[in-house]
Design a protein around this motif. Sequence first.
Motif, PDB file in Angstrom:
ATOM      1  N   ASP A  17       0.786  -1.235   0.000  1.00  0.00           N
ATOM      2  CA  ASP A  17       0.000   0.000   0.000  1.00  0.00           C
ATOM      3  C   ASP A  17       0.818   1.285   0.000  1.00  0.00           C
ATOM      4  OD1 ASP A  17       0.955  -0.435   2.544  1.00  0.00           O
ATOM      5  OD2 ASP A  17      -0.870   0.220   3.555  1.00  0.00           O
ATOM      6  N   ARG A  18       2.154   1.173   0.113  1.00  0.00           N
ATOM      7  CA  ARG A  18       2.977   2.386   0.160  1.00  0.00           C
ATOM      8  C   ARG A  18       4.451   2.036   0.038  1.00  0.00           C
ATOM      9  NH1 ARG A  18       2.221   0.501   4.964  1.00  0.00           N
ATOM     10  NH2 ARG A  18       3.522   0.888   6.756  1.00  0.00           N
ATOM     11  N   ASP A  19       5.235   3.052  -0.261  1.00  0.00           N
ATOM     12  CA  ASP A  19       6.688   2.935  -0.254  1.00  0.00           C
ATOM     13  C   ASP A  19       7.207   3.735   0.933  1.00  0.00           C
ATOM     14  OD1 ASP A  19       6.395   1.592  -2.632  1.00  0.00           O
ATOM     15  OD2 ASP A  19       7.315   3.150  -3.872  1.00  0.00           O
ATOM     16  N   LEU A  20       8.255   3.225   1.577  1.00  0.00           N
ATOM     17  CA  LEU A  20       8.888   3.921   2.696  1.00  0.00           C
ATOM     18  C   LEU A  20      10.325   4.232   2.342  1.00  0.00           C
ATOM     19  CD1 LEU A  20       7.682   1.494   5.516  1.00  0.00           C
ATOM     20  CD2 LEU A  20       6.703   3.719   4.956  1.00  0.00           C
ATOM     21  N   ALA A  21      10.730   5.476   2.506  1.00  0.00           N
ATOM     22  CA  ALA A  21      12.128   5.854   2.284  1.00  0.00           C
ATOM     23  C   ALA A  21      12.911   5.500   3.542  1.00  0.00           C
ATOM     24  CB  ALA A  21      12.229   7.345   1.982  1.00  0.00           C
ATOM     25  N   ALA A  22      13.841   4.573   3.419  1.00  0.00           N
ATOM     26  CA  ALA A  22      14.608   4.124   4.589  1.00  0.00           C
ATOM     27  C   ALA A  22      15.353   5.282   5.248  1.00  0.00           C
ATOM     28  CB  ALA A  22      15.574   3.014   4.196  1.00  0.00           C
ATOM     29  N   CYS A  23      15.786   6.257   4.459  1.00  0.00           N
ATOM     30  CA  CYS A  23      16.527   7.392   5.035  1.00  0.00           C
ATOM     31  C   CYS A  23      15.643   8.239   5.949  1.00  0.00           C
ATOM     32  CB  CYS A  23      17.158   8.240   3.948  1.00  0.00           C
ATOM     33  SG  CYS A  23      15.982   9.010   2.826  1.00  0.00           S
ATOM     34  N   ASP A  24      14.323   8.157   5.791  1.00  0.00           N
ATOM     35  CA  ASP A  24      13.405   8.906   6.651  1.00  0.00           C
ATOM     36  C   ASP A  24      13.065   8.172   7.943  1.00  0.00           C
ATOM     37  OD1 ASP A  24      13.301  10.911   4.756  1.00  0.00           O
ATOM     38  OD2 ASP A  24      11.452  10.164   3.840  1.00  0.00           O
ATOM     39  N   LEU A  25      13.439   6.901   8.031  1.00  0.00           N
ATOM     40  CA  LEU A  25      13.150   6.122   9.237  1.00  0.00           C
ATOM     41  C   LEU A  25      14.244   6.386  10.269  1.00  0.00           C
ATOM     42  CD1 LEU A  25      12.151   2.772   7.514  1.00  0.00           C
ATOM     43  CD2 LEU A  25      10.617   4.502   8.468  1.00  0.00           C
ATOM     44  N   PRO A  26      13.866   6.559  11.528  1.00  0.00           N
ATOM     45  CA  PRO A  26      14.874   6.907  12.543  1.00  0.00           C
ATOM     46  C   PRO A  26      15.710   5.717  12.983  1.00  0.00           C
ATOM     47  CG  PRO A  26      12.750   6.626  13.589  1.00  0.00           C
ATOM     48  CD  PRO A  26      12.515   6.490  12.099  1.00  0.00           C
ATOM     49  N   TRP A  27      16.908   6.020  13.445  1.00  0.00           N
ATOM     50  CA  TRP A  27      17.711   5.047  14.191  1.00  0.00           C
ATOM     51  C   TRP A  27      17.221   5.111  15.630  1.00  0.00           C
ATOM     52  CZ3 TRP A  27      20.592   1.275  12.433  1.00  0.00           C
ATOM     53  CH2 TRP A  27      21.112   1.363  11.139  1.00  0.00           C
ATOM     54  N   ASN A  28      16.939   3.964  16.212  1.00  0.00           N
ATOM     55  CA  ASN A  28      16.438   3.870  17.579  1.00  0.00           C
ATOM     56  C   ASN A  28      17.504   3.236  18.462  1.00  0.00           C
ATOM     57  OD1 ASN A  28      13.401   4.442  17.055  1.00  0.00           O
ATOM     58  ND2 ASN A  28      13.980   2.933  15.509  1.00  0.00           N
ATOM     59  N   PRO A  29      17.905   3.920  19.533  1.00  0.00           N
ATOM     60  CA  PRO A  29      18.862   3.288  20.449  1.00  0.00           C
ATOM     61  C   PRO A  29      18.240   2.023  21.042  1.00  0.00           C
ATOM     62  CG  PRO A  29      18.374   5.548  21.127  1.00  0.00           C
ATOM     63  CD  PRO A  29      17.474   5.230  19.979  1.00  0.00           C
ATOM     64  N   HIS A  30      19.045   0.971  21.155  1.00  0.00           N
ATOM     65  CA  HIS A  30      18.545  -0.249  21.774  1.00  0.00           C
ATOM     66  C   HIS A  30      18.144   0.078  23.210  1.00  0.00           C
ATOM     67  CE1 HIS A  30      18.224  -4.315  23.261  1.00  0.00           C
ATOM     68  NE2 HIS A  30      18.272  -4.740  22.013  1.00  0.00           N
TER      69      HIS A  30
END
Length: 128
Positions: A17-30
Amino acid sequence: MTSLFDCFCDGKVVCADRDLAACDLPWNPHPIFPGVALKHLVTGRDTDGSFSLHLVRLDPGMAIGAHTHATSWELHQILEGRGSCRLGGRETAYEPGVGGVLPAGQEHSIQAGPEGLRLLAVFAPALL
């Protein structure tokens, strides 16, 4: 030359249903292990809980300590760096081109070497 890890970081995820730009996804600290960050490329929301896909970045010398995933199998594809994985009393070198298959409920840990470690992790069923 762009590394495979950078391609995943800057690429896109194509869903029904959509495309996601990986560069827009945040890095989350473990939440438990310092020096470890995750980028959640695909979550259970995208797969009805079937699987999830995550980029994992371990800083030089850092570790994901001993832990289990009670109901999820885990697959690691090592993209960059060097380190090791301890699984079932066995230690395996982690380097580009190595894939690790970790059964649900099996204790494991990951240690990054002096250059750090970058991997793609798939969980089935989804971790998140």
